[in-house]
Design a protein around this motif. Sequence first.
Motif, PDB file in Angstrom:
ATOM      1  N   LEU A  24       0.824  -1.202   0.000  1.00 21.04           N
ATOM      2  CA  LEU A  24       0.000   0.000   0.000  1.00 21.04           C
ATOM      3  C   LEU A  24       0.860   1.255   0.000  1.00 21.04           C
ATOM      4  O   LEU A  24       0.539   2.237  -0.686  1.00 21.04           O
ATOM      5  CB  LEU A  24      -0.923  -0.007   1.220  1.00 21.04           C
ATOM      6  CG  LEU A  24      -1.825   1.217   1.393  1.00 21.04           C
ATOM      7  CD1 LEU A  24      -2.684   1.451   0.166  1.00 21.04           C
ATOM      8  CD2 LEU A  24      -2.697   1.072   2.638  1.00 21.04           C
ATOM      9  N   GLU A  27       2.017   1.888  -3.438  1.00 26.08           N
ATOM     10  CA  GLU A  27       0.897   2.352  -4.260  1.00 26.08           C
ATOM     11  C   GLU A  27       0.641   3.843  -4.046  1.00 26.08           C
ATOM     12  O   GLU A  27       0.405   4.593  -5.004  1.00 26.08           O
ATOM     13  CB  GLU A  27      -0.356   1.546  -3.904  1.00 26.08           C
ATOM     14  CG  GLU A  27      -1.618   1.985  -4.626  1.00 26.08           C
ATOM     15  CD  GLU A  27      -2.851   1.246  -4.148  1.00 26.08           C
ATOM     16  OE1 GLU A  27      -3.960   1.841  -4.183  1.00 26.08           O
ATOM     17  OE2 GLU A  27      -2.734   0.082  -3.732  1.00 26.08           O
ATOM     18  N   ARG A  46      -8.954   7.911  -4.285  1.00 30.30           N
ATOM     19  CA  ARG A  46      -8.430   6.544  -4.153  1.00 30.30           C
ATOM     20  C   ARG A  46      -8.570   6.059  -2.708  1.00 30.30           C
ATOM     21  O   ARG A  46      -8.981   4.927  -2.454  1.00 30.30           O
ATOM     22  CB  ARG A  46      -6.974   6.520  -4.593  1.00 30.30           C
ATOM     23  CG  ARG A  46      -6.333   5.146  -4.671  1.00 30.30           C
ATOM     24  CD  ARG A  46      -6.586   4.481  -6.012  1.00 30.30           C
ATOM     25  NE  ARG A  46      -5.959   5.232  -7.088  1.00 30.30           N
ATOM     26  CZ  ARG A  46      -4.709   5.030  -7.529  1.00 30.30           C
ATOM     27  NH1 ARG A  46      -3.939   4.107  -6.947  1.00 30.30           N
ATOM     28  NH2 ARG A  46      -4.231   5.723  -8.533  1.00 30.30           N
ATOM     29  N   LEU A  47      -8.238   6.915  -1.767  1.00 28.66           N
ATOM     30  CA  LEU A  47      -8.339   6.537  -0.363  1.00 28.66           C
ATOM     31  C   LEU A  47      -9.799   6.366   0.067  1.00 28.66           C
ATOM     32  O   LEU A  47     -10.116   5.491   0.875  1.00 28.66           O
ATOM     33  CB  LEU A  47      -7.661   7.591   0.512  1.00 28.66           C
ATOM     34  CG  LEU A  47      -6.133   7.632   0.428  1.00 28.66           C
ATOM     35  CD1 LEU A  47      -5.598   8.886   1.096  1.00 28.66           C
ATOM     36  CD2 LEU A  47      -5.513   6.393   1.065  1.00 28.66           C
ATOM     37  N   ARG A  50     -10.877   2.921  -0.726  1.00 30.67           N
ATOM     38  CA  ARG A  50     -10.323   1.925   0.199  1.00 30.67           C
ATOM     39  C   ARG A  50     -11.054   1.965   1.542  1.00 30.67           C
ATOM     40  O   ARG A  50     -11.346   0.922   2.128  1.00 30.67           O
ATOM     41  CB  ARG A  50      -8.825   2.180   0.384  1.00 30.67           C
ATOM     42  CG  ARG A  50      -8.143   1.219   1.347  1.00 30.67           C
ATOM     43  CD  ARG A  50      -6.651   1.403   1.325  1.00 30.67           C
ATOM     44  NE  ARG A  50      -6.069   0.898   0.093  1.00 30.67           N
ATOM     45  CZ  ARG A  50      -5.688  -0.347  -0.108  1.00 30.67           C
ATOM     46  NH1 ARG A  50      -5.812  -1.252   0.861  1.00 30.67           N
ATOM     47  NH2 ARG A  50      -5.160  -0.712  -1.254  1.00 30.67           N
ATOM     48  N   ARG A  53     -14.374   0.281   1.276  1.00 32.58           N
ATOM     49  CA  ARG A  53     -14.266  -1.185   1.262  1.00 32.58           C
ATOM     50  C   ARG A  53     -14.008  -1.746   2.661  1.00 32.58           C
ATOM     51  O   ARG A  53     -14.262  -2.927   2.917  1.00 32.58           O
ATOM     52  CB  ARG A  53     -13.160  -1.622   0.291  1.00 32.58           C
ATOM     53  CG  ARG A  53     -13.509  -1.371  -1.177  1.00 32.58           C
ATOM     54  CD  ARG A  53     -12.530  -2.041  -2.120  1.00 32.58           C
ATOM     55  NE  ARG A  53     -11.195  -1.486  -2.053  1.00 32.58           N
ATOM     56  CZ  ARG A  53     -10.795  -0.419  -2.734  1.00 32.58           C
ATOM     57  NH1 ARG A  53     -11.644   0.237  -3.524  1.00 32.58           N
ATOM     58  NH2 ARG A  53      -9.545   0.009  -2.644  1.00 32.58           N
ATOM     59  N   LEU A  54     -13.487  -0.916   3.560  1.00 40.03           N
ATOM     60  CA  LEU A  54     -13.311  -1.338   4.950  1.00 40.03           C
ATOM     61  C   LEU A  54     -14.626  -1.306   5.719  1.00 40.03           C
ATOM     62  O   LEU A  54     -14.671  -1.704   6.891  1.00 40.03           O
ATOM     63  CB  LEU A  54     -12.296  -0.448   5.659  1.00 40.03           C
ATOM     64  CG  LEU A  54     -10.817  -0.703   5.371  1.00 40.03           C
ATOM     65  CD1 LEU A  54      -9.956   0.338   6.091  1.00 40.03           C
ATOM     66  CD2 LEU A  54     -10.416  -2.108   5.802  1.00 40.03           C
ATOM     67  N   LEU A 147      -4.373   3.425   8.106  1.00 39.63           N
ATOM     68  CA  LEU A 147      -5.209   2.462   7.383  1.00 39.63           C
ATOM     69  C   LEU A 147      -5.000   1.053   7.914  1.00 39.63           C
ATOM     70  O   LEU A 147      -5.968   0.282   8.056  1.00 39.63           O
ATOM     71  CB  LEU A 147      -4.897   2.525   5.893  1.00 39.63           C
ATOM     72  CG  LEU A 147      -5.410   3.770   5.161  1.00 39.63           C
ATOM     73  CD1 LEU A 147      -4.727   3.910   3.810  1.00 39.63           C
ATOM     74  CD2 LEU A 147      -6.927   3.698   4.978  1.00 39.63           C
ATOM     75  N   ALA A 151      -7.875  -1.271   9.497  1.00 38.10           N
ATOM     76  CA  ALA A 151      -8.161  -2.584   8.905  1.00 38.10           C
ATOM     77  C   ALA A 151      -8.012  -3.685   9.950  1.00 38.10           C
ATOM     78  O   ALA A 151      -8.804  -4.638   9.981  1.00 38.10           O
ATOM     79  CB  ALA A 151      -7.236  -2.827   7.720  1.00 38.10           C
TER      80      ALA A 151
END
Length: 424
Positions: A24, A27, A46-47, A50, A53-54, A147, A151
Amino acid sequence: MTAVLSTEERAALEAIDETAIAGLLMELIAIPSVTGSAAESEIQHRLAGRLDRLGLDVDLWPVDLPAVRAYPDFPGTEAPRDEAWGLVATTPGGGDGPTMILQGHVDVVPPGDLRQWDGDPFVPRAAGNLVHGRGACDMKAGLVANLAALAAIRAGGARLRGRVAAHFVVGEEDGGLGAFATLQRGHTGDACIITEPTSGTLVTANAGALTFRIEVPGQATHASTRDAGVSAIDAYVPIHQALARLEARRNTATDPLMAEYTTPYALSIGTLRAGDWASSVPDRLVAEGRLGIALGEDPAEAIADFETCLAQACAQDPWLRDHPAIVTWPGGRFASGRLPAGHPLGALVRDAHADAVGGPRVRERGAPYGSDLRLYAAAGIPTLQFGPGDVRLAHSAREQVSVPEIAAVARTLALAVLRTVGTT
């Protein structure tokens, strides 16, 4: 002695994945999110994906730049921009528990002289446990730590009594536009950890900084008859000497948190521009620089101190006495900020770090640079900095960060969050 970890804490620590962290980070480094650029907006989107999706509740919004700039306490900017995006993601549910903020800025400074880099600064390079590239430590490693902690908490299945809010902001490097807009939107919390690079220490106070511009007049003439004119470069010299004396005076007594720094409140000239023709005596010089603000000092008092010094230097010079230099204050305004002395947030993070990775508790210190800490502190949110990387490598062609260090910070954050917001 380390504490006995709860089931939720053990599960979160076990979910920290160094391979995923490295991937990550690379990226994010590959997105050239220079302050004010289109990529600064790109990385926010982009963040946001993400974070969605969490399973977090995501607020991604276009900042109303004219409205934000109209606030009397707007912190200022330096980089031109046509748009800015705010991004806050909050864990869903939660009851009557507190809210912990994990904050980081997405913008990076320009790479500078590309010849000093070993390759493209926005093509990350891994060497063992180190990752190199612009923004590696300042502060995409901090974003990744935030992040990874989020996660891990989600993967561990903890049912939170309170909430965790990720504040990812633009424009930190040139004043704090993103953090200011986020707070104005009403996103707040009971405590905040900013994952700026702190080299394994706990930063509980930041000095401030102001950008100044000095215009020094001269009198042009042909270079072969330079005695008939006045070089603005020569006229600037006594000003430069006076500013050096001012810096020395402003650093004679400092707060104990700043004691380790030789010059905690630095006064530095960053650019000098003079003349427009090699065989002409220059009739104008522009010097731009940075004035350090002491902990607890009112920026208005620092400005008055600087302007008095400049006026006195001009009054003592035969040319400048009748043709005084002019100072203006463009760009970002970083006041100082600090965590209230004795606030439990510091002990919480120190204990979390010791329990997560072992070893001695991290030491406390201040930092000589400005950051978003002062905006959160001014909003009444207890805030400190604890993040991966060494700030001495930031803004340089040597910028790098250790993946295990990011993982250690992520583990610390996970425990600090769980112990703040509580579980049910």
